[in-house]
Design a protein around this motif. Structure first.
Motif, short mmCIF file in Angstrom:
data_model
loop_
_atom_site.label_atom_id
_atom_site.label_comp_id
_atom_site.label_asym_id
_atom_site.label_seq_id
_atom_site.Cartn_x
_atom_site.Cartn_y
_atom_site.Cartn_z
N PHE A 35 16.71 1.47 3.26
CA PHE A 35 18.00 1.99 2.78
C PHE A 35 18.52 3.16 3.59
O PHE A 35 19.66 3.57 3.41
CB PHE A 35 17.86 2.45 1.31
CG PHE A 35 16.74 3.45 1.10
CD1 PHE A 35 16.94 4.79 1.37
CD2 PHE A 35 15.49 3.04 0.65
CE1 PHE A 35 15.91 5.71 1.18
CE2 PHE A 35 14.46 3.95 0.46
CZ PHE A 35 14.68 5.29 0.73
N SER A 74 23.60 3.27 -1.94
CA SER A 74 24.82 3.26 -1.14
C SER A 74 24.52 2.56 0.19
O SER A 74 23.67 3.04 0.95
CB SER A 74 25.25 4.73 -0.93
OG SER A 74 26.20 4.85 0.07
N ASP A 116 13.11 11.96 -6.02
CA ASP A 116 14.38 11.26 -5.79
C ASP A 116 14.20 9.82 -6.25
O ASP A 116 13.13 9.21 -6.02
CB ASP A 116 14.72 11.20 -4.29
CG ASP A 116 15.06 12.54 -3.70
OD1 ASP A 116 15.39 13.47 -4.45
OD2 ASP A 116 14.99 12.65 -2.44
N ARG A 148 8.65 1.24 1.56
CA ARG A 148 8.11 2.59 1.38
C ARG A 148 6.63 2.69 1.74
O ARG A 148 6.11 3.78 1.97
CB ARG A 148 8.32 3.05 -0.07
CG ARG A 148 9.75 3.26 -0.43
CD ARG A 148 10.35 4.48 0.24
NE ARG A 148 9.86 5.74 -0.31
CZ ARG A 148 10.26 6.93 0.12
NH1 ARG A 148 11.11 7.05 1.12
NH2 ARG A 148 9.78 8.04 -0.43
N GLN A 204 11.53 7.02 -5.33
CA GLN A 204 12.63 6.05 -5.11
C GLN A 204 12.70 4.93 -6.16
O GLN A 204 13.77 4.55 -6.57
CB GLN A 204 12.60 5.42 -3.70
CG GLN A 204 12.44 6.39 -2.54
CD GLN A 204 13.54 7.43 -2.40
OE1 GLN A 204 14.48 7.46 -3.17
NE2 GLN A 204 13.42 8.32 -1.42
N LYS A 226 22.97 6.27 -7.05
CA LYS A 226 23.20 4.83 -6.94
C LYS A 226 22.98 4.44 -5.47
O LYS A 226 23.37 5.22 -4.57
CB LYS A 226 24.65 4.50 -7.33
CG LYS A 226 24.85 4.35 -8.80
CD LYS A 226 26.20 3.74 -9.11
CE LYS A 226 27.28 4.79 -9.08
NZ LYS A 226 28.61 4.28 -9.47
N GLN A 281 11.93 15.94 7.48
CA GLN A 281 12.26 14.77 6.65
C GLN A 281 10.99 14.19 6.05
O GLN A 281 11.00 13.68 4.94
CB GLN A 281 12.98 13.71 7.48
CG GLN A 281 14.40 14.06 7.86
CD GLN A 281 15.31 14.21 6.66
OE1 GLN A 281 15.07 13.63 5.61
NE2 GLN A 281 16.36 14.99 6.80
N ARG A 318 24.64 9.17 2.03
CA ARG A 318 25.36 8.26 1.12
C ARG A 318 26.83 8.23 1.53
O ARG A 318 27.34 9.21 2.08
CB ARG A 318 25.23 8.72 -0.33
CG ARG A 318 23.89 8.38 -0.95
CD ARG A 318 23.72 9.02 -2.31
NE ARG A 318 23.66 10.45 -2.20
CZ ARG A 318 22.56 11.13 -1.91
NH1 ARG A 318 21.42 10.51 -1.69
NH2 ARG A 318 22.57 12.43 -1.80
N ARG A 340 24.32 1.68 3.89
CA ARG A 340 24.56 2.52 5.06
C ARG A 340 24.56 1.71 6.34
O ARG A 340 23.72 0.80 6.50
CB ARG A 340 23.49 3.62 5.16
CG ARG A 340 23.38 4.56 3.98
CD ARG A 340 24.50 5.59 3.89
NE ARG A 340 25.84 5.07 3.88
CZ ARG A 340 26.89 5.65 4.46
NH1 ARG A 340 26.74 6.75 5.15
NH2 ARG A 340 28.10 5.15 4.37
N1 SAM Z 1 12.87 11.70 3.93
C1 SAM Z 1 12.93 11.74 2.52
C2 SAM Z 1 12.27 10.50 1.89
O1 SAM Z 1 12.90 9.44 1.82
O2 SAM Z 1 11.14 10.58 1.45
C3 SAM Z 1 14.35 12.01 2.02
C4 SAM Z 1 15.53 11.55 2.85
S1 SAM Z 1 17.18 11.60 2.21
C5 SAM Z 1 17.87 12.89 3.12
C6 SAM Z 1 17.18 12.25 0.61
C7 SAM Z 1 17.33 11.22 -0.48
O3 SAM Z 1 18.56 10.56 -0.41
C8 SAM Z 1 16.30 10.11 -0.46
O4 SAM Z 1 15.06 10.51 -1.00
C9 SAM Z 1 16.95 9.02 -1.27
O5 SAM Z 1 16.65 9.09 -2.64
C10 SAM Z 1 18.45 9.31 -1.07
N2 SAM Z 1 19.04 8.26 -0.21
C11 SAM Z 1 18.79 8.00 1.07
N3 SAM Z 1 19.48 6.91 1.49
C12 SAM Z 1 20.19 6.48 0.42
C13 SAM Z 1 21.08 5.39 0.22
N4 SAM Z 1 21.37 4.53 1.19
N5 SAM Z 1 21.64 5.26 -1.02
C14 SAM Z 1 21.34 6.11 -2.02
N6 SAM Z 1 20.51 7.15 -1.87
C15 SAM Z 1 19.93 7.34 -0.67
#
Ligand code: SAM
Length: 445
Positions: A163, A336, A302, A276, A264, A334, A201, A53, A338
């Protein structure tokens, strides 16, 4: 005598970053360079960054600004940018921050020693990208202060959720071999670790590189090793859960009754735009199958709120899912935007005020659910690994097998850190439990 050289590491982000920091610390310690908690006395400062984020990335840059000032009086101080921002920024980071000495991406962590040597010889190094052969030295990992031994089983991610920046920063999936993983787990057991955590991951997408076995086989083999008292794994991807994996969770008592399963969103339209690959109904059915296999299973998740195009109705679907699944914890963020992700091209951004309001509603709902789940644990007994000292003097803390933090009174007779204690839950707090230690011998699983 010259004083020993010192290094300081600051870590942001996920467990994989934590383990990468342990790997970097271990390499330096093998060269006689010792850790310090004071960046002011360090000869090498490593910033192990997260870019999932924007906020995490901003925090990292402001900290870098503080550490740069130390260079005014310390011309030999080295500052290295490591982790996901390193991979994302590469050469640009050296241009942007003139005092930065090197940039080390997550897939190149095993090369820290060589990178430091090259910098000492005068080169500003950028070590990024994803080599097929990665340096991974079992004996060069500093696991100091850890009660659980973390083992990466699969690197990178191929999912390309719209995302997420992780596929860019950690590269394509690469599974380690079963033999390699078992060797590392046995090594940790020899050192006295009782809890093993498998990392990736998409940890449950692990495959034996030569084909054949999958994550169900890996769970079976690791859980079956004598000495593994507790086995955890993170992060699981809902679509990759097979019936055989669910079965393993039911079969092995030493697999902890706790699973982090990011959903998510509770809206099928949003899940589709996120890419997803599952529906809300499939997720709910999976949660039910997991709980049927393991009735004491605690699920955490998450959630992203304010994803482009998320309507008020979509968000209500998320709240409804949270009520239905009853998670033991929800990590909500929220959305974000990227760099380099597909979601940047999506229309109908949700304004910040609406996203904040939705986040607050989600937190309020979850707090009530969590309090009631925690209250249902009052009176139950748990075997807990004692992990540290509480903020209140005379208290210690640990984690239950279902991953709740539990505090207990240790004033009269503290338990050795890392030991197992039987605790009875006496009170539920919103985010933790209060317990009393019982004087009973704790049986190993
Ligand atoms: N690989 C895992 C998955 O998506 O199933 C987790 C990856 S990430 C390191 C951990 C969490 O950060 C995600 O599950 C997601 O909820 C959140 N996340 C990732 N990208 C995001 C973004 N662009 N904005 C907000 N939250 C984000």
């Amino acid at each position: 005598m010259t004083p020993p050289r010192r290094f300081f590491v600051e870590t942001w982000g996920c467990q994989m970053n934590e383990l990468d920091s342990q790997r970097m610390a271990g390499q330096l310690m093998q060269q006689g360079i010792l850790p310090t908690r004071d960046p002011g006395e360090a000869d090498i400062i490593l910033l192990n960054s997260c870019s999932v984020r924007e906020k995490a990335e901003q925090k990292f840059y402001s900290r870098l600004g503080e550490y740069r000032l130390l260079k005014k009086d310390r011309r030999d101080l080295l500052i290295g940018l490591c982790g996901c921002v390193a991979q994302q920024e590469g050469e640009r980071a050296l241009d942007r921050v003139p005092d930065l000495d090197f940039v080390l991406g997550p897939a190149r962590v095993g090369e820290l020693r060589q990178v430091v040597a090259r910098r000492r010889a005068g080169e500003r190094v950028v070590a990024t990208g994803f080599p097929v052969e990665r340096h991974y030295e079992l004996d060069a990992i500093s696991r100091h202060g850890e009660y659980k031994g973390m083992v990466t089983v699969i690197e990178g991610c191929n999912k390309n959720c719209t995302f997420c920046i992780v596929p860019q920063t950690r590269g394509p999936e690469q599974s380690r071999s079963m033999a390699d993983i078992l060797r590392e787990v046995r090594h940790l057991l020899d050192y006295g670790f009782r809890e093993i955590e498998l990392l990736g991951q998409t940890v449950n997408h692990w495959r034996e590189p030569d084909g054949g076995m999958d994550f169900a086989d890996l769970l079976d083999r690791v859980a079956g090793l004598p000495g593994v008292e507790r086995l955890r794994f993170v992060t699981s991807y809902p679509r990759d859960f097979t019936p055989r994996m669910v079965e393993q969770i039911g079969l092995h008592a030493n697999i902890c009754p706790y699973l982090h399963l990011p959903v998510q969103s509770g809206s099928n339209a949003v899940l589709r735009r996120m890419g997803r690959g599952y529906t809300r109904e499939e997720y709910v059915a999976l949660a039910a199958r997991l709980r049927a296999a393991r009735p004491d299973l605690a699920l955490s998740t998450d959630i992203i709120v304010g994803f482009p195009g998320e309507t008020a109705e979509d968000f209500e679907c998320t709240l409804e899912l949270v009520r239905e699944v009853r998670f033991s914890a929800v990590y909500a963020f929220k959305y974000s935007p990227r760099p380099g992700t597909a979601a940047l091209r999506l229309a109908d951004a949700v304004d910040d005020a609406s996203a904040s309001a939705r986040l607050q509603r989600l937190f309020a709902l979850q707090e009530g659910i969590q309090r009631r789940i925690n209250e249902s644990l009052v009176g139950q007994e748990f075997d807990v690994i004692v992990t540290g000292w509480g903020k209140q003097p005379g208290t210690q803390t640990g984690r239950t097998p279902c991953h709740r933090v539990i505090h207990f009174d240790a004033a009269s007779e503290p338990a050795p850190l890392g030991s197992m204690a039987r605790l009875k839950v006496e009170k539920a707090l919103p985010h933790s439990l209060l317990g009393r230690r019982l004087e009973v011998p704790v049986a190993a699983n």
